[in-house]
Design a protein around this motif. Structure first.
Motif, PDB file in Angstrom:
ATOM      1  N   ASN A  25      52.535  34.278  52.907  1.00 17.29           N
ATOM      2  CA  ASN A  25      51.755  34.260  51.667  1.00 17.29           C
ATOM      3  C   ASN A  25      50.286  34.591  51.907  1.00 17.29           C
ATOM      4  N   VAL A  61      44.542  37.858  39.767  1.00 18.05           N
ATOM      5  CA  VAL A  61      45.723  37.061  39.430  1.00 18.05           C
ATOM      6  C   VAL A  61      46.752  37.108  40.554  1.00 18.05           C
ATOM      7  N   VAL A  62      47.017  38.287  41.086  1.00 20.85           N
ATOM      8  CA  VAL A  62      47.999  38.404  42.169  1.00 20.85           C
ATOM      9  C   VAL A  62      47.519  37.650  43.409  1.00 20.85           C
ATOM     10  N   THR A  64      45.443  35.126  43.504  1.00 27.42           N
ATOM     11  CA  THR A  64      45.471  33.695  43.206  1.00 27.42           C
ATOM     12  C   THR A  64      46.882  33.133  43.277  1.00 27.42           C
ATOM     13  N   VAL A  65      47.856  33.859  42.762  1.00 27.85           N
ATOM     14  CA  VAL A  65      49.244  33.392  42.820  1.00 27.85           C
ATOM     15  C   VAL A  65      49.694  33.233  44.272  1.00 27.85           C
ATOM     16  N   LEU A  68      47.842  30.212  45.805  1.00 30.77           N
ATOM     17  CA  LEU A  68      48.368  28.950  45.293  1.00 30.77           C
ATOM     18  C   LEU A  68      49.753  28.631  45.868  1.00 30.77           C
ATOM     19  N   ARG A  69      50.531  29.652  46.148  1.00 33.18           N
ATOM     20  CA  ARG A  69      51.825  29.421  46.791  1.00 33.18           C
ATOM     21  C   ARG A  69      51.652  28.952  48.232  1.00 33.18           C
TER      22      ARG A  69
END
Length: 164
Positions: A25, A61-62, A64-65, A68-69
């Motif tokens: 990630n 957004v990508v 951050t996702v 966050l994962r």
């Protein structure tokens, strides 16, 4: 307090369970960051500012996702890894094991938070410079409380050193 062998086994198990997923990630997020910041956002800025903001938003957004994962696993890895410097340096300096564990865990949190802020800065500044300033202020407040906890652990040792 666990023995060294138990701590090593705990770290190995934690790394086995969370290491690959976290690394995947974080490397994916970093690759997205590189392409966004170095290629696509500068290209979008040559078209017009709306395209630049839209492109920045998509990459933000990508990124951050993916971050966050990775964060829950990264936190577990930091907790597992902080045992080693706590045992090595904390006991040498006369700190209790629990205090040195908190000290190194908080230091690793501070370092990782600064790294994440530096990675987020181009995205936030791309939206508006004030947004990056607000994020920096929030980060500094959080770091202040972590540093305060570190200072509360170190003050007795500092005073002992000054009076010796």
């Amino acid at each position: 307090m666990m023995s060294s062998k138990e701590e090593i086994e705990n770290f190995k198990e934690c790394f086995r369970n969370y290491g690959a997923k976290t690394l995947h990630n974080l490397l994916s997020a970093f690759l997205i960051w590189l392409f966004g910041i170095l290629i696509f956002i500068p290209l979008a800025s040559t078209i017009n500012w709306q395209t630049q903001v839209l492109c920045t938003l998509i990459f933000f957004v990508v990124f951050t996702v993916l971050v966050l994962r990775a964060l829950p696993s990264l936190r577990k890895l930091i907790v597992a890894f902080s045992v080693f410097p706590a045992r090595k340096y904390g006991l040498k300096r006369g700190l209790s094991y629990e205090n040195s564990l908190v000290l190194f865990r908080h230091l690793f949190y501070i370092v990782s938070a600064i790294i994440f802020y530096l990675l987020y800065f181009p995205f936030l500044a791309g939206f508006h410079p004030a947004i990056s300033g607000i994020a920096l202020i929030m980060l500094l407040i959080w770091i202040f409380f972590l540093a305060l906890r570190i200072l509360l652990i170190l003050i007795p040792k500092i005073l002992e050193w000054l009076y010796a």
